[in-house]
Scaffold this active site. Structure first.
Site, PDB file in Angstrom:
ATOM      1  N   ASN A  27      48.279  40.554  28.713  1.00 42.89           N
ATOM      2  CA  ASN A  27      47.138  41.072  29.463  1.00 42.89           C
ATOM      3  C   ASN A  27      46.599  39.955  30.353  1.00 42.89           C
ATOM      4  O   ASN A  27      45.748  39.171  29.929  1.00 42.89           O
ATOM      5  CB  ASN A  27      46.060  41.565  28.495  1.00 42.89           C
ATOM      6  CG  ASN A  27      44.921  42.271  29.200  1.00 42.89           C
ATOM      7  OD1 ASN A  27      44.745  42.164  30.407  1.00 42.89           O
ATOM      8  ND2 ASN A  27      44.109  42.987  28.437  1.00 42.89           N
ATOM      9  N   ARG A  31      50.039  44.544  31.237  1.00 45.89           N
ATOM     10  CA  ARG A  31      48.965  45.322  31.857  1.00 45.89           C
ATOM     11  C   ARG A  31      48.910  45.011  33.345  1.00 45.89           C
ATOM     12  O   ARG A  31      48.904  43.850  33.758  1.00 45.89           O
ATOM     13  CB  ARG A  31      47.627  44.980  31.217  1.00 45.89           C
ATOM     14  CG  ARG A  31      46.420  45.592  31.924  1.00 45.89           C
ATOM     15  CD  ARG A  31      45.135  45.187  31.226  1.00 45.89           C
ATOM     16  NE  ARG A  31      43.951  45.597  31.973  1.00 45.89           N
ATOM     17  CZ  ARG A  31      43.089  44.753  32.528  1.00 45.89           C
ATOM     18  NH1 ARG A  31      43.272  43.447  32.433  1.00 45.89           N
ATOM     19  NH2 ARG A  31      42.041  45.197  33.182  1.00 45.89           N
ATOM     20  N   ARG A  38      29.466  41.143  39.736  1.00 46.41           N
ATOM     21  CA  ARG A  38      29.695  42.135  40.792  1.00 46.41           C
ATOM     22  C   ARG A  38      28.451  42.978  40.997  1.00 46.41           C
ATOM     23  O   ARG A  38      27.773  43.358  40.051  1.00 46.41           O
ATOM     24  CB  ARG A  38      30.875  43.039  40.431  1.00 46.41           C
ATOM     25  CG  ARG A  38      32.226  42.370  40.529  1.00 46.41           C
ATOM     26  CD  ARG A  38      33.334  43.270  40.024  1.00 46.41           C
ATOM     27  NE  ARG A  38      33.999  42.689  38.877  1.00 46.41           N
ATOM     28  CZ  ARG A  38      34.944  43.298  38.163  1.00 46.41           C
ATOM     29  NH1 ARG A  38      35.318  44.528  38.473  1.00 46.41           N
ATOM     30  NH2 ARG A  38      35.499  42.689  37.135  1.00 46.41           N
ATOM     31  N   GLY A  46      28.957  47.026  25.234  1.00 49.48           N
ATOM     32  CA  GLY A  46      28.686  48.322  24.623  1.00 49.48           C
ATOM     33  C   GLY A  46      28.757  48.291  23.112  1.00 49.48           C
ATOM     34  O   GLY A  46      28.006  48.995  22.425  1.00 49.48           O
ATOM     35  N   HIS A  96      40.038  50.489  34.156  1.00 46.43           N
ATOM     36  CA  HIS A  96      39.765  50.425  32.715  1.00 46.43           C
ATOM     37  C   HIS A  96      40.384  51.604  31.972  1.00 46.43           C
ATOM     38  O   HIS A  96      39.890  52.025  30.921  1.00 46.43           O
ATOM     39  CB  HIS A  96      38.258  50.376  32.421  1.00 46.43           C
ATOM     40  CG  HIS A  96      37.589  49.122  32.892  1.00 46.43           C
ATOM     41  ND1 HIS A  96      36.292  49.108  33.373  1.00 46.43           N
ATOM     42  CD2 HIS A  96      38.021  47.837  32.960  1.00 46.43           C
ATOM     43  CE1 HIS A  96      35.972  47.877  33.723  1.00 46.43           C
ATOM     44  NE2 HIS A  96      36.993  47.087  33.478  1.00 46.43           N
ATOM     45  N   ASP A 151      26.429  36.466  31.147  1.00 44.56           N
ATOM     46  CA  ASP A 151      26.761  36.815  29.771  1.00 44.56           C
ATOM     47  C   ASP A 151      25.543  37.406  29.063  1.00 44.56           C
ATOM     48  O   ASP A 151      24.539  36.725  28.856  1.00 44.56           O
ATOM     49  CB  ASP A 151      27.243  35.559  29.041  1.00 44.56           C
ATOM     50  CG  ASP A 151      27.904  35.860  27.707  1.00 44.56           C
ATOM     51  OD1 ASP A 151      27.586  36.906  27.105  1.00 44.56           O
ATOM     52  OD2 ASP A 151      28.743  35.048  27.275  1.00 44.56           O
ATOM     53  N   ARG A 187      25.223  37.983  26.027  1.00 44.83           N
ATOM     54  CA  ARG A 187      24.980  37.293  24.754  1.00 44.83           C
ATOM     55  C   ARG A 187      23.971  36.165  24.934  1.00 44.83           C
ATOM     56  O   ARG A 187      23.238  35.821  23.994  1.00 44.83           O
ATOM     57  CB  ARG A 187      26.294  36.746  24.198  1.00 44.83           C
ATOM     58  CG  ARG A 187      27.252  37.828  23.723  1.00 44.83           C
ATOM     59  CD  ARG A 187      28.601  37.262  23.384  1.00 44.83           C
ATOM     60  NE  ARG A 187      29.264  36.702  24.562  1.00 44.83           N
ATOM     61  CZ  ARG A 187      30.496  36.194  24.566  1.00 44.83           C
ATOM     62  NH1 ARG A 187      31.186  36.153  23.434  1.00 44.83           N
ATOM     63  NH2 ARG A 187      31.025  35.723  25.678  1.00 44.83           N
ATOM     64  N   GLU A 213      42.413  47.329  23.832  1.00 41.61           N
ATOM     65  CA  GLU A 213      43.370  47.490  24.928  1.00 41.61           C
ATOM     66  C   GLU A 213      44.755  46.987  24.553  1.00 41.61           C
ATOM     67  O   GLU A 213      45.760  47.487  25.059  1.00 41.61           O
ATOM     68  CB  GLU A 213      42.850  46.781  26.175  1.00 41.61           C
ATOM     69  CG  GLU A 213      41.611  47.437  26.770  1.00 41.61           C
ATOM     70  CD  GLU A 213      41.063  46.683  27.963  1.00 41.61           C
ATOM     71  OE1 GLU A 213      41.119  47.229  29.077  1.00 41.61           O
ATOM     72  OE2 GLU A 213      40.578  45.540  27.777  1.00 41.61           O
ATOM     73  N   LEU A 223      31.914  48.572  28.779  1.00 42.07           N
ATOM     74  CA  LEU A 223      30.820  47.723  29.228  1.00 42.07           C
ATOM     75  C   LEU A 223      31.127  46.278  28.863  1.00 42.07           C
ATOM     76  O   LEU A 223      30.983  45.864  27.707  1.00 42.07           O
ATOM     77  CB  LEU A 223      29.499  48.183  28.599  1.00 42.07           C
ATOM     78  CG  LEU A 223      29.129  49.651  28.812  1.00 42.07           C
ATOM     79  CD1 LEU A 223      27.779  49.967  28.188  1.00 42.07           C
ATOM     80  CD2 LEU A 223      29.131  50.009  30.298  1.00 42.07           C
TER      81      LEU A 223
END
Length: 396
Positions: free
Chosen positions: A8, A92, A242, A331, A181, A284, A286, A383, A210
């Site tokens: 990926n 991917r 973005r 999310g 996605h 971020d 977090r 994924e 998300l």
């Protein structure tokens, strides 16, 4: 049991998984991850890490190199470990355009089509090609398949994918909504169906990916019918760096008043906007969730507001949605984002206990109460397992 080595490639990172699948497994979550690998900061001196759960299997410093060199380093490191050899490799690819509606085996024509879409995914498609070329040149000569983030959204109706611009110009240049996605949205859909005993063809659900890059998808009868990302991954929600959707007149305005080229203006929207621009500190969540300054609070509120507004619109698109699913790092792990979104959807009959939302820690979790008209789930989108599942299907 086929073993799939999945790569990926991100914009500056390369992740890989070794996944055990079965030829007839019903969905991606039936696969078993045997190990995972990470190479961050590709292009600089970096480190290759291979782990199995919390156990480190291999750690190695790597000199600066491109994605082909990183892929070769990963393959060489895996060859030295006492591991079962993979049966096939999967890669991917972000943008498959209108050419691919499912995973496919790699040949020269497929590679050419991936390269042809590099203009629309310049940070990703060329790197996927480098990974594929490195796999082809490695002595193991594994069969290779690739999956496309755009493939899941091939079911969008024309009323959703066509932009309101000159019809012939749009057709000539392939200007349309593609959506992205897809691996994450498909995984969430199929896991939701499994957890809720809902037949795929009866699944009317809103899924969300998300993370630093974010998108929402409306799914009717198991098929994507609307999604927030469009011609490129810049459209839609506010994201880490973005802007998401803005008034298109802002671009020429910026070019004139900030003396920017068209490429500079796009970089402004791609790399210098979103959560980073509003908070002035970080992309971020977090980090931002722990801040109390006005700009960080505004950034988090704006992010949640735009997700809520999009989900509300998609509830109208579906008309009879049965569930909302939160996936992706934000999310899954940020109740400070989920809370305001769900509070704003109470008018649609959403009923979630705030304590249940706050205490989600790990695993797929039903957040909604029995009284809720819409089920609300947190599903940990994987994924890597989805990539392995689709590539196994492609090469059967």
């Amino acid at each position: 049991m086929p073993l799939v080595l999945c790569f990926n490639p991100g914009s500056n990172s390369l992740k890989f998984d070794l996944v055990e699948t079965t030829a007839n497994q019903p969905q991606a979550s039936a696969g078993k991850r045997l190990l995972t690998g990470d190479i961050d900061n590709v292009g600089k001196d970096t480190t290759l890490e291979i782990t199995r759960g919390d156990q480190s299997l291999h750690s190695e410093p790597l000199p600066a190199g491109d994605f082909d060199a990183m892929t070769t380093a990963a393959l060489d490191a895996l060859d030295k470990l006492d591991l079962p050899k993979p049966d096939l490799a999967g890669v991917r690819v972000v943008h498959g355009g209108s050419d691919f509606d499912a995973a496919v085996g790699i040949d020269d024509e497929v590679i050419h089509k991936i390269e042809a879409r590099a203009e629309l995914a310049p940070l990703h498609n060329p790197k996927s090609v480098k990974v594929i070329r490195a796999l082809q040149q490695h002595g193991s000569a594994l069969p290779i398949a690739c999956t496309f983030d755009t493939a899941f959204h091939h079911t969008l109706p024309e009323v959703a994918w066509r932009y309101a611009i000159d019809y012939d110009v749009a057709n000539r240049h392939g200007i349309r909504k593609y959506g992205f996605h897809g691996l994450s949205h498909r995984y969430q859909l199929e896991q939701f169906c499994s957890l809720s005993n809902t037949p795929l063809e009866q699944a009317n659900v809103i899924t969300s990916h998300l993370e630093s890059g974010s998108s929402v998808c409306a799914i009717r009868e198991g098929k994507s019918v609307e999604t927030s990302m469009g011609f490129t991954p810049l459209e839609g929600l506010m994201m880490g760096t973005r802007s998401g959707s803005i008034d298109p007149a802002i671009l020429p305005f910026l070019m004139q008043h900030e003396n920017l080229s068209s490429q500079d203006a796009l970089q402004f929207l791609e790399k210098k906007s979103g959560l980073l621009a509003i908070s002035g500190q970080s992309l971020d969540t977090r980090i931002l969730r722990k801040k109390t300054d006005d700009r960080s609070l505004l950034a988090m509120a704006m992010y949640a507001y735009r997700v809520r507004a999009t989900m509300g619109a998609y509830l109208a698109v579906l008309g009879d949605a049965r569930a909302i699913v939160f996936g992706g790092g934000i999310g899954e792990n940020t109740p400070e984002v989920r809370g305001p979104i769900l509070e704003g959807l109470r008018g649609w009959g959403v009923d979630v206990d705030p304590a249940r939302n706050t205490n989600v820690m790990a695993g797929d979790t039903l957040l909604s109460s029995p009284a809720s008209k819409l089920a609300v789930w947190v599903i940990h989108a994987d994924e890597g397992l989805q990539l392995a599942h689709e590539c196994t299907q492609a090469l059967q």
